[in-house]
Structures are given as structure tokens and as C-alpha cells.
Design a protein around this motif. Structure first.
Motif, PDB file in Angstrom:
ATOM      1  N   LEU A  93      36.328 -26.492  60.924  1.00 61.42           N
ATOM      2  CA  LEU A  93      36.746 -26.896  62.276  1.00 61.42           C
ATOM      3  C   LEU A  93      37.980 -26.085  62.696  1.00 61.42           C
ATOM      4  N   TYR A  94      37.750 -24.836  63.031  1.00 64.54           N
ATOM      5  CA  TYR A  94      38.848 -23.971  63.473  1.00 64.54           C
ATOM      6  C   TYR A  94      38.947 -23.938  64.990  1.00 64.54           C
ATOM      7  N   ASP A  95      37.778 -23.840  65.621  1.00 63.14           N
ATOM      8  CA  ASP A  95      37.785 -23.661  67.072  1.00 63.14           C
ATOM      9  C   ASP A  95      37.970 -24.975  67.821  1.00 63.14           C
ATOM     10  N   GLU A  96      37.460 -26.069  67.259  1.00 58.20           N
ATOM     11  CA  GLU A  96      37.458 -27.331  67.982  1.00 58.20           C
ATOM     12  C   GLU A  96      38.857 -27.756  68.443  1.00 58.20           C
ATOM     13  N   PRO A  97      39.830 -27.855  67.521  1.00 59.00           N
ATOM     14  CA  PRO A  97      41.152 -28.277  67.999  1.00 59.00           C
ATOM     15  C   PRO A  97      41.747 -27.275  68.998  1.00 59.00           C
ATOM     16  N   ARG A  98      41.476 -26.016  68.799  1.00 57.67           N
ATOM     17  CA  ARG A  98      42.018 -25.002  69.729  1.00 57.67           C
ATOM     18  C   ARG A  98      41.365 -25.146  71.107  1.00 57.67           C
ATOM     19  N   ASP A  99      40.052 -25.405  71.108  1.00 56.50           N
ATOM     20  CA  ASP A  99      39.373 -25.609  72.395  1.00 56.50           C
ATOM     21  C   ASP A  99      39.981 -26.788  73.132  1.00 56.50           C
ATOM     22  N   LEU A 100      40.282 -27.844  72.372  1.00 55.68           N
ATOM     23  CA  LEU A 100      40.865 -29.027  73.000  1.00 55.68           C
ATOM     24  C   LEU A 100      42.215 -28.687  73.621  1.00 55.68           C
ATOM     25  N   LEU A 101      43.047 -27.961  72.871  1.00 51.96           N
ATOM     26  CA  LEU A 101      44.374 -27.625  73.381  1.00 51.96           C
ATOM     27  C   LEU A 101      44.260 -26.772  74.638  1.00 51.96           C
ATOM     28  N   LEU A 102      43.322 -25.824  74.595  1.00 55.00           N
ATOM     29  CA  LEU A 102      43.188 -24.918  75.741  1.00 55.00           C
ATOM     30  C   LEU A 102      42.617 -25.628  76.961  1.00 55.00           C
ATOM     31  N   ALA A 103      42.012 -26.803  76.734  1.00 56.60           N
ATOM     32  CA  ALA A 103      41.459 -27.553  77.864  1.00 56.60           C
ATOM     33  C   ALA A 103      42.557 -28.281  78.628  1.00 56.60           C
ATOM     34  N   ILE A 104      43.734 -28.371  78.016  1.00 50.30           N
ATOM     35  CA  ILE A 104      44.833 -29.078  78.689  1.00 50.30           C
ATOM     36  C   ILE A 104      45.524 -28.113  79.653  1.00 50.30           C
ATOM     37  N   PRO A 105      45.624 -28.485  80.920  1.00 50.32           N
ATOM     38  CA  PRO A 105      46.239 -27.563  81.863  1.00 50.32           C
ATOM     39  C   PRO A 105      47.694 -27.274  81.486  1.00 50.32           C
ATOM     40  N   GLY A 106      48.069 -26.025  81.577  1.00 51.27           N
ATOM     41  CA  GLY A 106      49.463 -25.643  81.342  1.00 51.27           C
ATOM     42  C   GLY A 106      49.754 -25.194  79.929  1.00 51.27           C
ATOM     43  N   ILE A 107      48.883 -25.526  78.982  1.00 50.38           N
ATOM     44  CA  ILE A 107      49.198 -25.188  77.589  1.00 50.38           C
ATOM     45  C   ILE A 107      48.893 -23.738  77.281  1.00 50.38           C
ATOM     46  N   LYS A 108      49.866 -23.109  76.595  1.00 50.00           N
ATOM     47  CA  LYS A 108      49.671 -21.730  76.156  1.00 50.00           C
ATOM     48  C   LYS A 108      49.623 -21.770  74.627  1.00 50.00           C
ATOM     49  N   LEU A 109      48.599 -21.143  74.091  1.00 49.18           N
ATOM     50  CA  LEU A 109      48.402 -21.216  72.645  1.00 49.18           C
ATOM     51  C   LEU A 109      48.899 -19.941  71.978  1.00 49.18           C
ATOM     52  N   VAL A 110      49.726 -20.083  70.964  1.00 46.19           N
ATOM     53  CA  VAL A 110      50.137 -18.905  70.182  1.00 46.19           C
ATOM     54  C   VAL A 110      49.806 -19.183  68.720  1.00 46.19           C
ATOM     55  N   GLU A 111      49.528 -18.123  67.964  1.00 45.84           N
ATOM     56  CA  GLU A 111      49.130 -18.324  66.566  1.00 45.84           C
ATOM     57  C   GLU A 111      50.272 -17.970  65.624  1.00 45.84           C
ATOM     58  N   MET A 112      50.331 -18.701  64.539  1.00 42.02           N
ATOM     59  CA  MET A 112      51.266 -18.355  63.468  1.00 42.02           C
ATOM     60  C   MET A 112      50.676 -17.203  62.663  1.00 42.02           C
ATOM     61  N   THR A 113      51.506 -16.547  61.880  1.00 46.95           N
ATOM     62  CA  THR A 113      51.031 -15.425  61.060  1.00 46.95           C
ATOM     63  C   THR A 113      49.828 -15.849  60.227  1.00 46.95           C
ATOM     64  N   HIS A 114      49.962 -16.980  59.576  1.00 48.34           N
ATOM     65  CA  HIS A 114      48.846 -17.468  58.769  1.00 48.34           C
ATOM     66  C   HIS A 114      48.092 -18.519  59.553  1.00 48.34           C
TER      67      HIS A 114
END
Ligand SMILES: Cc1cc2nc3c(=O)[nH]c(=O)nc-3n(C[C@H](O)[C@H](O)[C@H](O)COP(=O)(O)OP(=O)(O)OC[C@H]3O[C@@H](n4cnc5c(N)ncnc54)[C@H](O)[C@@H]3O)c2cc1C
Ligand code: SF4
Ligand code: SF4
Ligand code: SF4
Ligand code: SF4
Ligand code: FES
Lengths: 401, 667, 173
Positions: free
Chosen positions: A296-317
Motif C-alpha cells: 500500500l504505497y500509492d493509496e495513502p499518497r492518493d488520499l493526501l493528494l485528494a485534499i485541496p491545498g496539500i503539497k506532497l514531498v518525499e523523504m530520501t527513503h
């Protein structure tokens, strides 16, 4: 992409000898001594016997020496070695739990904190030693109304398995209230077990207290049988893990979902309701049991990106290469032990990476992590404020009213 | 030649082979021979150590003469291996070769079972099936079909090039079809080659040029095979030639057009340099490209996209009139007798091992990119500068990326250890950088390879035995893009975290993603990994299961250049063997209609995939054209009146086989 | 020559008759051999050029002569050496499957598998799986059934005849 390992049954009551007769055991013998496991292990540098050496000792007939060492107490069951092992050896699922059980048996003394936790879980059904009669309190306090199986006396679609941290701890309860809000918003027919619920036992299982785990499994299975429901949903990544991988050995065959998986599936209905803009830069920490163990890698990210205003950044790992918060496999109750051994807390290692992203929020999807990261942030200096939120909390916040 | 007379009694000779101990250790061959000796029509029944050996065959021939045998059954290995051997042996002794039947008790019995009693019983049943079937055999004659002398070679890497030259130099006409705009394959991208460290282009470009100018070679680059029909000796092939928008016959390769292009500077991703350099819409893939003909990329050419370009290239080309914006795709049909497939491999996409940061950290390169970076004709003219403009001082080379891994490709790619050593040496030579090679096992088989390893070890490169687990930016480094390479040094049981400037990923070799399509096109088989399957791993390494189609180079599995060339030579020799013989012999397993039984229902006609069946209008009976029938037997199985017979697989033969299989055996 | 199921060390063991096409499945079985894979010895294979050659009569004949199961192996769809023999086989297989069911033969006793030349492993698993299923099902015993039906028929015929002759006797009386 690294292959998803199927949650087939690992033998119940397996020992080194019985395992070696199974196809999984034969797999162990194919180890090419590449050192990937040791190299990727977050505590590899502190282990005298990382998986690679365990296997070689086993093949040469020196496994007893491994059992006598306390090396495996450092394993936080993060599945990193297992998902990267080029031979597909199911280390964290099959071999390591057996070694851990033997390690515990062979230790002259078990770290006190862990000892206490295991006792608590056996006695009270939760690791904190809280009263089992208070388990439901969060759901009745503050005007929240959550249906309870024993009270509503009818079949439901979703049996929501709440779990310990999310029932007893303040920050965990925030998480639970968010889930309840989202369930209601989506019109999901659900109920909880209330005080009848006991720890699913994943922690016990991962420290391979197999006796304790079986006690809890037997108990919960009996409770499940009392009620009628279509599936089990849990917001606790470890309970989810236990239900997927271990419970089937005890006759469990309900469909099981983690809240992030469920909400991601319901995204078409959920998205229009996410009206409140949250202007956060968020970095997501992959929980081991959800990411590496369940893909389940994409699911939580998809949820976050569905929230208006949220910008997603990734950690090194991130994703398969994510670093464990250090709470799995009993690590939650070994911080003192780790400190004695001069080991860095993994939660601290992790928040350093999060801070480096410049994010405002560390989003998580396992209740251990809130507690661990908030704790770590207290000691790791950071210029810009950074908070820890479960994905479901952010979703609930974005729901508006 | 023996012609059976009516009512002449059937006299069978039965032979069971020990195959050394291969069969005899699991099947009680003496018991089987004893049992078969008791069956009707069996005159002699013997066991022998190696039936396929000369004495074994002579034994059969002698028995045929002395005991007046008229049928022979041999129980041994798979008919795929020795059916022809024994047919020839019986024929030599004067009886029709199709009075022979083979029983497979090695691959299908001794080698796959563990219970000796059960395996022996199975051998008895299988033998009995043959003994019951063989009396029904009819004398048949093999058909001879002429072999067309032209050869098609698909893929113009080193393997395809070598095979083409071998055949063309011997006077055969060769069509070489290459998908890219130039031949050369992977080798054309290398700087130097292991183990000799000789310059790749110095040996390759004369061969490429020879292909380009050879009177016997028709070279079609930028082309693909679209369709293959027919069978060994007579393949009809359609080749699709994509438009280059530059006419091959007229272009002189002067490249004045490239100079004159409205884009003053190269601007687009240069495929040949794996995106490390830039090119214009009109370009020559690389200086020594064969054919030396430019081509225009329709995706980036302004004229081809919008028709609104000043066409300065056309102007520059002038009287040569080589540029043709209206060029269309062409289909060419050719007739060939044999085909060599030499489509090579592709490198593993390192993004599939995300923990090495390929595509994320600019200083992580795959090995082929490094080949281009150190190549004198590459995008940096052979100077090893990284994307950030710097020359690395410390470099990690990671072996086995994507290979030997259940999560990606399971196989060992065979050349990576060696090319990793080669690259380590070359990078050090160019930059004086310190190099660390991380390996799992150092695999250096082959002539001169261990010596090569030895030589490079002396140069003092650092070799760490451990698979790299993680590559990430050095947290203490702000700007240079320095990376930490983390691995267990398994010989020291210690975790190393080594800071480096550059990481080289020794990516493995894997089949092309369209290998399944190509396989179908040529009716070949693939291993589960997608490599084309050879007919026999030891004894027919360049043949396929389709007669007349051969393999060469890496499309059959990972290998180095010497082995690719050796296979190419072998495949060329296989083609010769067929061409020089002039004909092939076809199994006479065709079908025919027994006219008096045919009801003329026509149900068989649409079933034949080769339209071999037609209705004789005058007689209202079906008729099978023997020349077209390939002997699948589909029509036979479907004829409602049972009036179609397939030679070698007649209904009665199969029924008696079934009966024999199920008859009780004495042990 | 009706075979009654033969005892193996005193116990019954199923007979599995297989029809394998020359180009894929037979070759796959050769590969299983070369790779020394181990599978149940109950299988007896007949080589045909293509699965399209499998005549429904072959299947019925095998059952009637004592096979407890019949396995057909051909190339994967689109891979048939003769383009589409396997499709023809599949069409016929669907029909015969229904017929076999009408005869009261359990459906696991007849199986069609696509096994390519590279899938030695699949030969092994399919054969083992099928033999296990046949063991669980027990003997089919069609030959014995046929014998019983034959006996029944002769008895009926005989009965009919005797009653006829009795009738005629009555008529004469
Ligand atoms: C980084 C690297 C370094 C190496 N260094 C060495 C070395 O130093 N020494 C050494 O001995 N070996 C080396 N090798 C191995 C070497 O590359 C191979 O042995 C050799 O290139 C194989 O040649 P080939 O002709 O079989 O395949 P390829 O070189 O892959 O050529 C195949 C050709 O077929 C064409 N093609 C593909 N599909 C089709 C199609 N459908 N229709 C028409 N054409 C098609 C391709 O465009 C290509 O031109 C190295 C490999 C790598 C990855
Ligand atoms: S990663 Fe797997 S193969 Fe490599 S040493 Fe560890 S257990 Fe063995
Ligand atoms: S599961 Fe995680 S902590 Fe445990 S040995 Fe493997 S990599 Fe180390
Ligand atoms: S197209 Fe014309 S200008 Fe361009 S290289 Fe060919 S001959 Fe020269
Ligand atoms: S056997 Fe096959 S190829 Fe020959 S006529 Fe019949 S259907 Fe056509
Ligand atoms: S040749 Fe295998 S199914 Fe037709």
C-alpha cells in the motif's frame, strides 16, 4: 517494483526443524550470502547476527550460538530485509520470528520494559496495562457516538477493529474520532467491539511470544464468531498485518482492509466532500506493515493528494526503501534497551529526514508512529515547526463540516 | 526395399536401452524385455547398454536380417533425439523406416519418477502400446521439398552482422533487417571490450562497412519483419520499411543537411547516446553508422509536424535530392529458405530497483551510459564528466543490478562482472578516480577472463563482497551531489557507508519487451524469462523448434561478444547445411481422404489452417492437397464419417496404443 | 482386453492417459525429464502432432478401456504449431466435457491444459494435481460398468426372448 509477497500461511507452531522441511525453509537454504539484508537493516550495524549470518550459522550447524546472542532483540520487524532479499527468502515472516522466540527463551534476562508489556497484554489485553473496561471510553466521551456490536444487536457491513493505542492514548483517540467521522460521512454501516476487543497481538507475534499471540488470537476469534459482519476494517497497521498474515492460520477468513486502503477505494465518493483547503506541505512516512508488507504505497499518497491545498514531498527513503519508525517487533518497548546499547532511535533518524524535506506535516498511517515521531521531535532540533498527523486525521479535517 | 506381402506374419524386434545407468537405474530393463518377449508378434526382445551406439544399431540390423524382422520398436530416450537415428538404422537393413516405433522411457519415465517398481510398470505399458501399434504401420515415403537459397537475418548487432558476412562471403544472398537506423547493436556503443581491452569500434566498424557494401547483402535498416508465412525452405516474409525521409540511394552521407538544419544547436534527446547528448531532427545516429544515411525524426522536424519549415536541409542537399518529406512506409515481400533471429537484448531498467536512486540522483548512471561517457565519439568526447560538470574522484560500481534477484530477473547476466571490471579500469584510467566494486560473487568464466580479473586486481581497485543495499545523498554534503553507498562487507561482517561522487549500476541483460511478439512471428518458443528457446541446450543450441529458423547472440540468453559471434557462425553453418543439401525431408504424416467413405459434408474444409482441403466438384468428395497439408490432424479428428486418415497417426494406431497402455502388466 | 484397475502393492492407483501435442506439451514433458523434475508415475502419454488431432473417440475409448482420467496437453492460445489446432481442440473439448458428464463421469477426470515447451514445471504440477484428484475420486471402473451393462443387456435380452417364447408357446397352446 519489488514483488509483493503473498500472505500465505506460515506454519503455526513452526520450529527451525519443521520449517526446513517446507518450501519456505528450502528457500532459506538458497541464501547467497550477499549481505543485502544486513546492509539494508536499520540496525544492521548493531547486530552480531544479521539475517545473513544467521543463515550461514544455521547451515553450518551453529544456530545455538545465534540463539544465545541478544542480536535479534534489535530487529524491529520492518520487512526491509525480506522485501529486498534477492532470493525471496521470507526472513521477517518465517525465519526471524523463530530465531526471536529462541532468543527470548535463551536470554538470562528480558529487557524489563518489554517484559512488562508482554505481561500487561496477557493480563489486560493491551500493552499499557489499562483496564479493559475503559477500552470503549473514547467512543462514548465528548459526545461522539459510535455503535457497539453488543448494543446494536444486528449484523453490520464493517466491523471496525479499533486496537489499543487508538483506544487508550489521547493522540490515538484523535485518530479514532477521525475514522468515525469519515465512516459517517461516507455512510458506512459499521460498529466496534467496544470492551470486548483485545489487542490483535501483532506486537506479541513479532517478538514471537507465540503463546501470548495464540491466547489473544483464540480470544478475538471467539468474539468475531459471536457477530455477523461482512469485513473487518482497522486503522492499526499492525492489527491489519496480524489479520492478513497470521490469523488465517487460526481459521480467520474475513476480508480485511486498512482504513487507508478502504478510503482510497472510496475516493470517488470521498473526494467531493474534501472541501476544506489545507495549505500544508506534507511528507508521508510509509508504515512497514502497509508499504513493504502489503504494497500500500500509492493509496495513502492518493488520499493526501485528494485534499485541496496539500503539497506532497518525499523523504530520501520512501516506499520500499522507507526507514522503520523503530516501533515494530517489540521495538516500541525496547527504547531503553536500545539506548543502553548505544543505538540511535530510529524515530529520530526518520524525523531528521522529514525535517530535511521542509514539510509542515509528517503524515503517518500507523498509530505507533504518531507517538514515536512526536516524541522524537522533542529531542531533534528543527527551525520550522513540524507536526505529526495520521492520514485519516488530515482527511477528517478536510471534510469541513 | 521390403514391401510387406499380404498376410505375411508381423515379426517385431524389441530393444530396450539402459542408457548407461540413466534408464537402468530406475527401470528394470531385463524385466521389461522379458515381458515384451511374451507379447504377440514379438520375435526378439533384448536389452542393451547404449542402443544408439553403433553396436546397438548393428544389433538391430543383424536381427532384421537373421530373424526376418519386419517391425522394430526401441524403448530409450525421447523420439525428439533418436527417432531419426533408428529409422535410418532400420532402413539400412532393408525395411521401411516407418515400420519403426520409439518408446520414451527416459525423459518421460526413468528421469521423472522415484519408485522403481512403478517406473518399470510404466515402461511395460508404454512398450506394449508400441508393440500393439506397430503391426498397423504402413510403409511411407519421405517427401522432399526444395530449400530456397536466400537467408533472412533479423537484427544487426554483432551476431547478425557476423552471420550475414559468413553467408554472404560464401555467395549466399542475405537480407539483413535491423530495427534501428543503423546496424551495430550494443557493441557499437562500447569504448573498449573485455577481456582484451581492444577498441570496440576498431573491430566492429570494418565489419559494419563490409555489410553495407557487400554485393550479396541487402541491408534494410529502420525496418521490421511484419509477417512470416510458409515453412522450412520456403518462407515468405513481409518486411516493413519505415520512412527515414532521406532516400538511401541518393544520400552521400555528407551531413551538410544536418549542418544546415534550422535548429542551429542540437536540441533533442539523442537516442544513440541514451539521452546524454543532444541531436537535431535530421541527423546521422553516430559517425560510423551503417548505412551512412541521415534520417529525420517526424516527432521533432518542423516540416513533418506542421509543413511550415524553411527546409534549409533540403536546400543544403541541393542536387543530390536525397531528402523526401513525402516518403511513405513500404512493405517488401521476400522469399527465403532459412532465417536467423539475432535480435539481442535490452538492458535492465534500473528504476525497478528504486533503492539505487537511478533517475532520482543525477550522479547515478547505468553502465551503458558510462560506456558512452568514456567513448571518444560519445557526448563528452570521451571525457568522463558527470551531469554536474565534474570529474568524479571516487566511484562505486554496483554489480548484479536487476540480476540474480527474485524481485527482478532471476538469471545471472554473465557479462556484468566482467564489464564492471572493465569500466572500473577505464574510469580509473581516464580520471584517476578511486573505484570500489561491490559484487556478490565474482563470475569470470571463459577464456582469458580470470586472467583479466587478476590483472585488474593488481591495479589495486577496491573490491567489496556485498550487495549494495542503499544509495542516498550524503547528509553532510550540500551541493555536490555526493552519495553514500551502504552495504555489508560480508567478508568482514561490517556495514560500510562509503561516500562517492558517482555510482555506476551494472545492469543486467534482459529480453526485449516485445520478445513474445517476435516469438509468435517466427513460431518459436521462449523460456519463461522470455529468451528464445533453443531446440536442445547442448546438442542443438542454435536451432529452434521450427525447422529452418536459427538463433544467434543474446536473444537466446545473456552472453559475451565472443560467444555471440561463435553462435552466429554456428547458425550460419546450419543454414548452409540446409541450403547446400538443397532439399529437406518432410515427415510423411500428411492426411488423405478415403474417397469412398467421404459423404461430402464439407465440414473439414474450413478447419484446415492451410486451406489444403477442397471439394472435388465433380465427385462431391473432399480432397486434400498433400503439398499443402502440414499434418496437424485437425480435420481427421473432426470428420463425422471418419473418412480422413492421417499417416503415422491413423485412428486404429492410436486406439491400439490406448489399449496397450491400459492393459494389465505382470509386475 | 478390459483392464481392471491394477493393485499397486495391494492398493489401487489411478491410470491417467495423456494426449500431448508434439510441439509444446510433449516437449515440455521432455524438459521436465531433462530437468529431473519428479511427478506421479501414473501418467501414460500418447504423442500426437497437435492437440487438434484429439478425436473425442480417443477420450471415450480411453475411459472405456480403464483410464481413470484423461489429460490433453496443447500449446497456449496463439502458439499452436499449426496456428489454431488448439482452438479446434478446445471447441471439441467443451462438447465432450458435457457428454462425459452425462455419462456420470466426474468432471475432474477430463482436463485440458495449455503447456508450452518451456513449462516443464507445469507438466509436473498438473500431473501431480490430477493424480491427487483421481486418487480422491477413486476408480472410475467404466470397463466394469460396461461388463455389468453387458450382463444386464444379455439378461434382459434373454428375459425378452424367454418371455417371447413363452408367449408364443401360449399362443400355440
Ligand atoms: C554495458 C555493457 C558492456 C558490455 N561489454 C562487453 C565487453 O566488453 N565484451 C563483451 O564481449 N561483451 C560485452 N557486453 C555484452 C555484449 O553487449 C553482447 O554480448 C553483444 O552485444 C550481443 O550481441 P547481439 O548481436 O546478440 O545483440 P545486440 O547487440 O543487442 O544486437 C541486436 C540488434 O538487433 C536489433 N533488433 C532487436 N529487435 C529487433 C527486431 N524485432 N527486428 C529487427 N532488429 C531488431 C537491435 O536494434 C540490435 O541492433 C556488454 C554488455 C553491456 C550491457
Ligand atoms: S539478502 Fe537474502 S540472500 Fe542475501 S544474505 Fe540476506 S538472506 Fe541471504
Ligand atoms: S526485519 Fe527489519 S529490523 Fe528485522 S532484521 Fe530485517 S531489516 Fe532488520
Ligand atoms: S540528405 Fe543530402 S545533405 Fe543530408 S547527408 Fe544525405 S546527401 Fe548529404
Ligand atoms: S491434417 Fe491439418 S494440415 Fe493436413 S489437411 Fe488436415 S487440417 Fe489441413
Ligand atoms: S501443435 Fe501444440 S496444440 Fe497444435
Amino acid at each position: 517494483m519489488v514483488a509483493m509477497l503473498e500472505p500465505e500461511l506460515c506454519e503455526k507452531g513452526a520450529t527451525i526443524e519443521t520449517v526446513l522441511d517446507t518450501p519456505e525453509g528450502k528457500r532459506i537454504l538458497t541464501c547467497i550470502q550477499c549481505g543485502m539484508c544486513a546492509g539494508t537493516c536499520p540496525y544492521g550495524e548493531y547486530m552480531d547476527y544479521p539475517p545473513r549470518r544467521i543463515i550461514n550459522m544455521l547451515r553450518r550447524g551453529f544456530i545455538e550460538e545465534v540463539f544465545k546472542s541478544d542480536s535479534m532483540l534489535r530487529c524491529v520487524a520492518c520487512y526491509a530485509c525480506m522485501s529486498k532479499c534477492p532470493r525471496g527468502i521470507r526472513l521477517s515472516d518465517v525465519l526471524l520470528p523463530i530465531v526471536k522466540e529462541q532468543t527470548l527463551i535463551n536470554q538470562p534476562e528480558i529487557p524489563a520494559e518489554l517484559q512488562k508489556t508482554l505481561q500487561n497484554t496477557l493480563r489486560y489485553g493491551n500493552p499499557m496495562g489499562e483496564s479493559s473496561r475503559k477500552r470503549v471510553n473514547w467512543a462514548t466521551a465528548n459526545g461522539t457516538k459510535v455503535p457497539i456490536m453488543a448494543e446494536i444487536k444486528r449484523p453490520v457491513d464493517v466491523l471496525w477493529f479499533v486496537e489499543c493505542y487508538t483506544a487508550y492514548y489521547q493522540r490515538g483517540q484523535d485518530n479514532s474520532r477521525a475514522v468515525a467521522k469519515l465512516f459517517n460521512a461516507l455512510g458506512i454501516d459499521f460498529a466496534i467491539l467496544g470492551n470486548e476487543e483485545k489487542c490483535a497481538g501483532d506486537c506479541g507475534q513479532l517478538t514471537w511470544e507465540s503463546g501470548l499471540f495464540e491466547t489473544l488470537t483464540d480470544y478475538n476469534m471467539e468474539i468475531f464468531k459471536k457477530y455477523k459482519f461482512n469485513r473487518i476494517v482497522t486503522g492499526d497497521a499492525h492489527a491489519f498485518n496480524a489479520f492478513r498474515i497470521r490469523y488465517p492460520m487460526y481459521g480467520f477468513n474475513y476480508p480485511v482492509e486498512h482504513t487507508t486502503g478502504l478510503f482510497a477505494r472510496c475516493l470517488p465518493q470521498l473526494k467531493p466532500k474534501l472541501t476544506k483547503k489545507l495549505n500544508y506541505t506534507v511528507t508521508y512516512h510509509d508504515a512497514c506493515c502497509l508499504g513493504r508488507r502489503a504494497g500500500l504505497y500509492d493509496e495513502p499518497r492518493d488520499l493526501l493528494l485528494a485534499i485541496p491545498g496539500i503539497k506532497l514531498v518525499e523523504m530520501t527513503h520512501n516506499r520500499v526503501n522507507s526507514i522503520c519508525c523503530g516501533g515494530g517487533g517489540g521495538g516500541m518497548w525496547l527504547d531503553t534497551f536500545f539506548k543502553q546499547k548505544g543505538m540511535e532511535r530510529l524515530s529520530e533518524r526518520r524525523v531528521k529526514e522529514a525535517i530535511a524535506t521542509g514539510a509542515d506535516v509528517i503524515a503517518v498511517s500507523c498509530p505507533y508512529e504518531i507517538y514515536r515521531f512526536e516524541d522524537a521531535l522533542k529531542v531533534i532540533p528543527h527551525d520550522k515547526p513540524i507536526i505529526v498527523r495520521d492520514v485519516v486525521e488530515l482527511l477528517a479535517e478536510a471534510l469541513g463540516d | 526395399m521390403y514391401i510387406p506381402k499380404k498376410h505375411e506374419p508381423v515379426r517385431i524386434g524389441f530393444y530396450i536401452c539402459h542408457c548407461g545407468v540413466n534408464i537402468a537405474s530406475m527401470v528394470d530393463v531385463k524385466e521389461v524385455a522379458k515381458y515384451v518377449g511374451t507379447l504377440p508378434n514379438v520375435v526378439v526382445s533384448r536389452d542393451y547398454k547404449y542402443m544408439c551406439s553403433d553396436p546397438g544399431q548393428e544389433m538391430i540390423q543383424q536381427d532384421i536380417i537373421e530373424n526376418r524382422l519386419n517391425r522394430v520398436v526401441v524403448a530409450a530416450c525421447s523420439p525428439m533425439l533418436h527417432e531419426q537415428t533408428f529409422r535410418k538404422a532400420t532402413e539400412k537393413a532393408g525395411i521401411n523406416p516407418f515400420f519403426f516405433q520409439m518408446v520414451n522411457i527416459r525423459e518421460h519415465d526413468a528421469w521423472v519418477h522415484t519408485d522403481r517398481l512403478e517406473a518399470t510398470r510404466k515402461a511395460m505399458a508404454l512398450a506394449r502400446a508400441a508393440i500393439q501399434r506397430v503391426p498397423l504401420h504402413k510403409p511411407l515415403e519421405v517427401k522432399k521439398v526444395a530449400v530456397h537459397p536466400n537467408v533472412l537475418i533479423v537484427g544487426g548487432g554483432i551476431a547478425g552482422i557476423h552471420a550475414a558476412l559468413v553467408l554472404a562471403n560464401a555467395g549466399k544472398r542475405v537480407y539483413l533487417v535491423e530495427r534501428d537506423p543503423t546496424i551495430g547493436g550494443h557493441m557499437a556503443k562500447f569504448d573498449k571490450t573485455f577481456p582484451t581491452l581492444d577498441c570496440a569500434m576498431c573491430v566492429l566498424s570494418p565489419k559494419m562497412a563490409a555489410v553495407g557494401s557487400h554485393p550479396n547483402i541487402t541491408l534494410w535498416t529502420y525496418s521490421e519483419v511484419a509477417k512470416v508465412d510458409g515453412y522450412v525452405g520456403n518462407y515468405k516474409v513481409v518486411v516493413r520499411r519505415k520512412p527515414r525521409y532521406v532516400l538511401e540511394d541518393l544520400c552521400t552521407g555528407c551531413q551538410e543537411c544536418v549542418e544546415a538544419c534550422v535548429y542551429k544547436e542540437p536540441k533533442f534527446r539523442d537516442e544513440f547516446n541514451l539521452g546524454l547528448g543532444k541531436r537535431k531532427p535530421i541527423r546521422l545516429p553516430f559517425p560510423q553508422a551503417i548505412p551512412p544515411v541521415t534520417l529525420i525524426d517526424p516527432e521533432t522536424c518542423i516540416e513533418l509536424k506542421s509543413g511550415k519549415c524553411k527546409k534549409t536541409c533540403l536546400e543544403a542537399c541541393g542536387d543530390r535530392k536525397a531528402i523526401d518529406f513525402k516518403q511513405q512506409e513500404e512493405l517488401r515481400e521476400i522469399l527465403v529458405g532459412t532465417i536467423i533471429v539475432a535480435t539481442g537484448y535490452q538492458i535492465f531498467d534500473a528504476k525497478r530497483t528504486p533503492y539505487y536512486g537511478y533517475g532520482v540522483y543525477p550522479n547515478v548512471y547505468n553502465a551503458l551510459e558510462v560506456e558512452r561517457l568514456i567513448n571518444a565519439s560519445g557526448p563528452t568526447n570521451g571525457e568522463l564528466v558527470m551531469r554536474n560538470g565534474q570529474v568524479p574522484k571516487k566511484v562505486a560500481v554496483i554489480h548484479c543490478v536487476g540480476s540474480r534477484d527474485e524481485n527482478t530477473n532471476r538469471w545471472c547476466s554473465r557479462v556484468c562482472c566482467l564489464y564492471s571490471l572493465k569500466l572500473a579500469h577505464l574510469i580509473h584510467e581516464r580520471t584517476n578516480a578511486e573505484i570500489v566494486n561491490f559484487y556478490i560473487d565474482m563470475r569470470t568464466p571463459g577464456k582469458g577472463m580470470e586472467e583479466f580479473y587478476n590483472r585488474l586486481s593488481e591495479e589495486g581497485m577496491m573490491l567489496v563482497r556485498g550487495k549494495v543495499a542503499d544509495v542516498y545523498p550524503d547528509p553532510t554534503d550540500g551541493t555536490t551531489g555526493r552519495l553514500i553507498v551502504q552495504a555489508e562487507d560480508t567478508l568482514m561482517s561490517r556495514i560500510l557507508k562509503i561516500p562517492v561522487d558517482m555510482v555506476v549500476l551494472s545492469v543486467g541483460l534482459e529480453p526485449h519487451p516485445d520478445s513474445d511478439k517476435i516469438r509468435r512471428l517466427f513460431n518459436m518458443s521462449c523460456s519463461s524469462e522470455g529468451w528464445f528457446l533453443e531446440r536442445h541446450p547442448k546438442l542443438a543450441p542454435v536451432s529452434t523448434f521450427t525447422d529452418g529458423i536459427f538463433l544467434a547472440g543474446c536473444c537466446q540468453g545473456p552472453k559475451d561478444i565472443p560467444d555471440s559471434v561463435a553462435q552466429a557462425g554456428a547458425a550460419a553453418a546450419e543454414c548452409f547445411s540446409l541450403i547446400d543439401k538443397g532439399h529437406i525431408e518432410q515427415e510423411p504424416n500428411t492426411a488423405f481422404v478415403v474417397e469412398k467413405e467421404c459423404s461430402g459434408c464439407k465440414s473439414c474444409i474450413p478447419l484446415c489452417p492451410y486451406t489444403a482441403i477442397s471439394l472435388l466438384e465433380d465427385k462431391k468428395k473432399a480432397y486434400i492437397n498433400e503439398a499443402l497439408c502440414k499434418g496437424c490432424g485437425t480435420c481427421v479428428a473432426s470428420c463425422p464419417s471418419g473418412s480422413i486418415v492421417q499417416n503415422l497417426f491413423e485412428d486404429a494406431e492410436v486406439f491400439s496404443e490406448i489399449e496397450g497402455l491400459l492393459a494389465p502388466v505382470p509386475v | 482386453m478390459n483392464a481392471t484397475p491394477k493393485p499397486t502393492n495391494g492398493s489401487w492407483s489411478p491410470s491417467l492417459v495423456a494426449f500431448f501435442c508434439n510441439w509444446c506439451t510433449y516437449t515440455a514433458a521432455d524438459l521436465a525429464g531433462v530437468s529431473r523434475m519428479k511427478y506421479a508415475p501414473n501418467i501414460r502419454t500418447i504423442r500426437l502432432m497437435c492437440s487438434g488431432r484429439v478425436d473425442p473417440q480417443f477420450i471415450l475409448d480411453a475411459f472405456s478401456k480403464g483410464a481413470d482420467g484423461v489429460l490433453i496437453g496443447g500449446c497456449h492460445p496463439n502458439d499452436c504449431h499449426y496456428a489454431e489446432g488448439n482452438y479446434k481442440c478446445l471447441r471439441r473439448f467443451r462438447l465432450i466435457k458435457r457428454m462425459v458428464a452425462d455419462l456420470g463421469i466426474e468432471e475432474q477426470r477430463l482436463r485440458l491444459e495449455w503447456i508450452s515447451a518451456a513449462e516443464g514445471e507445469k507438466v509436473k504440477t498438473v500431473v501431480n494435481e490430477m493424480v491427487d484428484q483421481l486418487k480422491a475420486l477413486g476408480p472410475l471402473g467404466i470397463p466394469k460398468q460396461f461388463a455389468e451393462w453387458d450382463a444386464e443387456m444379455t439378461r434382459l435380452e434373454h428375459a425378452a426372448q424367454t418371455s417371447q417364447s413363452a408367449e408364443s408357446e401360449v399362443a400355440h397352446a
